[in-house]
Design a protein around this motif. Structure first.
Motif, PDB file in Angstrom:
ATOM      1  N   GLY A   1       0.778  -1.232   0.000  1.00  0.00           N
ATOM      2  CA  GLY A   1       0.000   0.000   0.000  1.00  0.00           C
ATOM      3  C   GLY A   1       0.808   1.280   0.000  1.00  0.00           C
ATOM      4  N   ILE A   2       2.114   1.205  -0.191  1.00  0.00           N
ATOM      5  CA  ILE A   2       2.959   2.402  -0.192  1.00  0.00           C
ATOM      6  C   ILE A   2       2.832   3.135  -1.528  1.00  0.00           C
ATOM      7  N   THR A   3       2.474   4.422  -1.454  1.00  0.00           N
ATOM      8  CA  THR A   3       2.348   5.261  -2.647  1.00  0.00           C
ATOM      9  C   THR A   3       3.238   6.495  -2.467  1.00  0.00           C
ATOM     10  N   PRO A   4       3.321   7.358  -3.470  1.00  0.00           N
ATOM     11  CA  PRO A   4       4.120   8.583  -3.306  1.00  0.00           C
ATOM     12  C   PRO A   4       3.710   9.432  -2.110  1.00  0.00           C
ATOM     13  N   LEU A   5       2.493   9.268  -1.608  1.00  0.00           N
ATOM     14  CA  LEU A   5       2.073  10.031  -0.432  1.00  0.00           C
ATOM     15  C   LEU A   5       2.995   9.782   0.762  1.00  0.00           C
ATOM     16  N   SER A   6       3.493   8.564   0.895  1.00  0.00           N
ATOM     17  CA  SER A   6       4.353   8.228   2.032  1.00  0.00           C
ATOM     18  C   SER A   6       5.630   9.066   2.048  1.00  0.00           C
ATOM     19  N   PHE A   7       6.120   9.429   0.870  1.00  0.00           N
ATOM     20  CA  PHE A   7       7.386  10.139   0.806  1.00  0.00           C
ATOM     21  C   PHE A   7       7.282  11.551   1.366  1.00  0.00           C
ATOM     22  N   ARG A   8       6.081  12.104   1.388  1.00  0.00           N
ATOM     23  CA  ARG A   8       5.902  13.418   2.013  1.00  0.00           C
ATOM     24  C   ARG A   8       6.131  13.333   3.519  1.00  0.00           C
ATOM     25  N   TRP A   9       5.846  12.148   4.107  1.00  0.00           N
ATOM     26  CA  TRP A   9       6.010  11.954   5.544  1.00  0.00           C
ATOM     27  C   TRP A   9       7.401  11.437   5.891  1.00  0.00           C
ATOM     28  N   LEU A  10       8.192  11.161   4.886  1.00  0.00           N
ATOM     29  CA  LEU A  10       9.576  10.736   5.131  1.00  0.00           C
ATOM     30  C   LEU A  10      10.547  11.902   5.018  1.00  0.00           C
ATOM     31  N   LYS A  11      10.011  13.085   4.702  1.00  0.00           N
ATOM     32  CA  LYS A  11      10.852  14.286   4.646  1.00  0.00           C
ATOM     33  C   LYS A  11      11.069  14.851   6.049  1.00  0.00           C
ATOM     34  N   LYS A  12      12.012  15.780   6.166  1.00  0.00           N
ATOM     35  CA  LYS A  12      12.186  16.522   7.419  1.00  0.00           C
ATOM     36  C   LYS A  12      10.923  17.326   7.698  1.00  0.00           C
ATOM     37  N   PRO A  13      10.570  17.491   8.990  1.00  0.00           N
ATOM     38  CA  PRO A  13      11.296  17.081  10.194  1.00  0.00           C
ATOM     39  C   PRO A  13      10.919  15.696  10.706  1.00  0.00           C
ATOM     40  N   TYR A  14      10.183  14.897   9.919  1.00  0.00           N
ATOM     41  CA  TYR A  14       9.758  13.587  10.391  1.00  0.00           C
ATOM     42  C   TYR A  14      10.920  12.598  10.341  1.00  0.00           C
ATOM     43  N   PHE A  15      10.875  11.620  11.227  1.00  0.00           N
ATOM     44  CA  PHE A  15      11.917  10.601  11.333  1.00  0.00           C
ATOM     45  C   PHE A  15      13.320  11.210  11.369  1.00  0.00           C
ATOM     46  N   PRO A  16      13.589  12.121  12.303  1.00  0.00           N
ATOM     47  CA  PRO A  16      14.867  12.828  12.300  1.00  0.00           C
ATOM     48  C   PRO A  16      16.077  11.940  12.571  1.00  0.00           C
ATOM     49  N   ARG A  17      15.886  10.797  13.216  1.00  0.00           N
ATOM     50  CA  ARG A  17      17.024   9.929  13.532  1.00  0.00           C
ATOM     51  C   ARG A  17      17.190   8.787  12.530  1.00  0.00           C
ATOM     52  N   LEU A  18      16.376   8.737  11.503  1.00  0.00           N
ATOM     53  CA  LEU A  18      16.401   7.624  10.563  1.00  0.00           C
ATOM     54  C   LEU A  18      17.736   7.555   9.816  1.00  0.00           C
ATOM     55  N   ARG A  19      18.343   6.349   9.809  1.00  0.00           N
ATOM     56  CA  ARG A  19      19.617   6.126   9.120  1.00  0.00           C
ATOM     57  C   ARG A  19      19.479   5.119   7.977  1.00  0.00           C
ATOM     58  N   TRP A  20      18.496   4.207   8.077  1.00  0.00           N
ATOM     59  CA  TRP A  20      18.295   3.181   7.066  1.00  0.00           C
ATOM     60  C   TRP A  20      16.817   3.180   6.662  1.00  0.00           C
ATOM     61  N   LEU A  21      16.564   3.160   5.361  1.00  0.00           N
ATOM     62  CA  LEU A  21      15.191   3.105   4.853  1.00  0.00           C
ATOM     63  C   LEU A  21      15.130   2.148   3.677  1.00  0.00           C
ATOM     64  N   GLY A  22      14.213   1.190   3.765  1.00  0.00           N
ATOM     65  CA  GLY A  22      14.008   0.265   2.656  1.00  0.00           C
ATOM     66  C   GLY A  22      12.688   0.537   1.978  1.00  0.00           C
ATOM     67  N   VAL A  23      12.706   0.817   0.680  1.00  0.00           N
ATOM     68  CA  VAL A  23      11.496   1.080  -0.096  1.00  0.00           C
ATOM     69  C   VAL A  23      11.629   0.376  -1.448  1.00  0.00           C
ATOM     70  N   THR A  24      10.515   0.273  -2.142  1.00  0.00           N
ATOM     71  CA  THR A  24      10.534  -0.277  -3.490  1.00  0.00           C
ATOM     72  C   THR A  24      10.831   0.847  -4.463  1.00  0.00           C
ATOM     73  N   GLY A  25      11.965   0.748  -5.151  1.00  0.00           N
ATOM     74  CA  GLY A  25      12.407   1.836  -6.017  1.00  0.00           C
ATOM     75  C   GLY A  25      11.441   2.169  -7.116  1.00  0.00           C
ATOM     76  N   SER A  26      10.640   1.205  -7.556  1.00  0.00           N
ATOM     77  CA  SER A  26       9.731   1.433  -8.681  1.00  0.00           C
ATOM     78  C   SER A  26       8.489   2.214  -8.292  1.00  0.00           C
ATOM     79  N   VAL A  27       8.283   2.500  -6.973  1.00  0.00           N
ATOM     80  CA  VAL A  27       7.107   3.285  -6.570  1.00  0.00           C
ATOM     81  C   VAL A  27       7.150   4.633  -7.271  1.00  0.00           C
TER      82      VAL A  27
END
Length: 483
Positions: free
Chosen positions: A388-414
């Motif tokens: 269910g991951i769509t481009p909408l999720s990437f808006r929530w992966l920007k700053k200032p959200y998840f400020p300590r995140l070092r590793w992120l796994g996503v499907t590149g073809s999204v």
């Protein structure tokens, strides 16, 4: 070097020219105590630890080992052979830690393999405390075909003071051989067996009658084990790490036994037959001590597993949670997880078809305590191939959200442009697009319970100090506009 500090060296010699080997190793400091090599041919290892290696000019004088003070040796080779094991065991007088793993590209012949005779040569100086012998299936599905119960019987006779043993790929060894280890090595507290295809419950049947006090047990891919084995193992109340991945016959009865372990820190149950009800057995006691829990691929689990684990629990220490490959896990489970305020550092949910944007929004808004917000605790988040991951999720992966995140796994073809823009906007974030496992070290000493060492200053703090990368954020906006 000052005082008694140890000197360690780790590198890859696969590029090394053979005729220069002696000259290179002659430069090694006699103070070297730990050596880890990412890849080295077994022939070179045998040469390295042979007498007179590098001293051809002194034909009448037998020289000591070229690395006389090595205590810890970790090698990845093409083949583990009798000759190599013999030269190492004889040449390194101070060796306390031996870790050998191979990955054959073709089936080993008699002279290029480990046999019962080679096992008999281990620990000739009697100082070895940790032993790891592993045949991996990276290139070929194979195992130690020339080692059987007799080999382990011969080895156990010389390894009575061993504290940690890891055996991987010994598929001809039966209960008799493994039981010999348990009953001979009275100081053993770490036991790992991988691909023990003939290991059954009988190995642990009378373990309570021994003097063993096991703290780390890993029995990965020992597919004949059942709940009875876990019940016997649970007599070791000091157990801190229990790895039962790919033991498919384990169910809720095993969890009842595990629930009696007050010091358990890491529990890995991937691919087992447990249910939501079984996980609830952990809640009264074990869940409060657990730091790492993995239920990857436990197909019976549903959203109820989250409430079974965390409802009514407080002061949890859980930092690593793997919920990957659960076909019935949905966003509702993640919403429950976010409400529980568990300070998770690593969350894996790869290959979950019902996980989508709602989960990302819930985690981004998760409040752990008054000072930790916006998903602040997460260092690793794996969402690869979540349906269910769509481009909408990437808006929530920007700053200032998840400020300590070092590793992120996503499907590149999204959306490749948005993934690339996100990676550029967060230079301290490693974005994986191809499905590789996140946060795995190149040399995985997973016999020890390992927690990732993250930078002291997180990305949010750097952002506050250095200011945002306006150009990178603008790229994210442009990528969104293209949707």
């Amino acid at each position: 070097m000052q005082g008694s500090k140890a000197l360690n060296l780790m590198f890859d010699v696969s590029f090394s020219a053979g005729h220069n080997n002696s000259r290179v190793w002659a430069l090694a400091s006699e103070k070297l105590t730990s050596l880890e090599i990412g890849y080295i041919p077994s022939v070179m290892v045998a040469e390295l630890f042979s007498p007179n290696f590098g001293f051809h000019q002194s034909l009448n004088c037998i020289q000591p080992s070229i690395l006389p003070n090595i205590h810890k040796l970790c090698l990845s080779v093409d083949y583990i052979t009798d000759a190599m094991v013999g030269k190492i065991s004889k040449g390194l007088n101070s060796l306390t830690h031996l870790d050998l793993r191979d990955a054959p590209m073709s089936e080993p012949g008699v002279t290029s393999d480990l046999t019962n005779s080679g096992l008999q040569q281990i620990n000739q100086h009697g100082k070895l405390k940790h032993l790891s012998l592993v045949r991996t299936q990276e290139f070929l599905s194979t195992y130690f075909r020339r080692v059987n119960d007799l080999g382990l019987l011969l080895m156990a006779d010389k390894c009575k003071t061993m504290e940690s043993i890891f055996l991987g790929g010994f598929c001809r060894v039966t209960d008799t051989g493994f039981k010999t280890i348990l009953h001979s090595c009275s100081k053993l507290y770490k036991l790992r067996v991988s691909h023990g295809t003939q290991l059954t419950d009988l190995v642990f049947h009378d373990i309570s009658a021994t003097s063993l006090s096991l703290t780390h047990v890993s029995l990965r891919r020992c597919t004949l084990l059942t709940n009875h084995a876990v019940t016997s193992l649970a007599s070791n109340k000091d157990l801190k790490v229990l790895d039962l991945r790919d033991c498919r016959n384990l169910g809720d009865e095993a969890l009842q036994a595990i629930s009696t372990l007050p010091k358990l820190k890491a529990l890995l149950l991937d691919g087992s037959d447990i249910s939501d009800v079984g996980l609830s057995y952990l809640r009264p006691g074990v869940i409060s001590s657990l730091i790492s829990l993995s239920v990857r691929g436990c197909k019976k689990l549903t959203d109820k597993c989250i409430s079974a684990l965390f409802d009514g629990s407080s002061n949890l220490e859980l930092q690593e949670l793997d919920l990957s490959n659960l076909p019935n896990l949905s966003d509702n489970a993640v919403l429950l997880l976010a409400k529980s305020r568990v300070p998770i550092l690593e969350l894996r949910m790869r290959q979950c078809p019902l996980i989508g944007d709602t989960s990302v929004m819930a985690l981004a808004s998760m409040v752990v305590d008054e000072e930790r917000w916006h998903g602040n605790s997460l260092r690793l988040l794996d969402l690869f191939n979540c349906g269910g991951i769509t481009p909408l999720s990437f808006r929530w992966l920007k700053k200032p959200y998840f400020p300590r995140l070092r590793w992120l796994g996503v499907t590149g073809s999204v959306n490749r442009d948005m993934v690339d823009a996100l990676a550029r906007s967060r230079p301290f974030l490693r974005v994986s697009r191809r499905g590789e496992e996140l946060g795995v070290e190149e040399w995985d000493n997973s016999d020890d319970f390992y927690m990732h060492d993250y930078d002291e200053m997180d990305e949010f703090e750097r952002w506050l100090l250095d200011g945002e990368d306006e150009n990178a954020d603008e790229e994210m906006v442009n990528a969104e506009a293209m949707e």
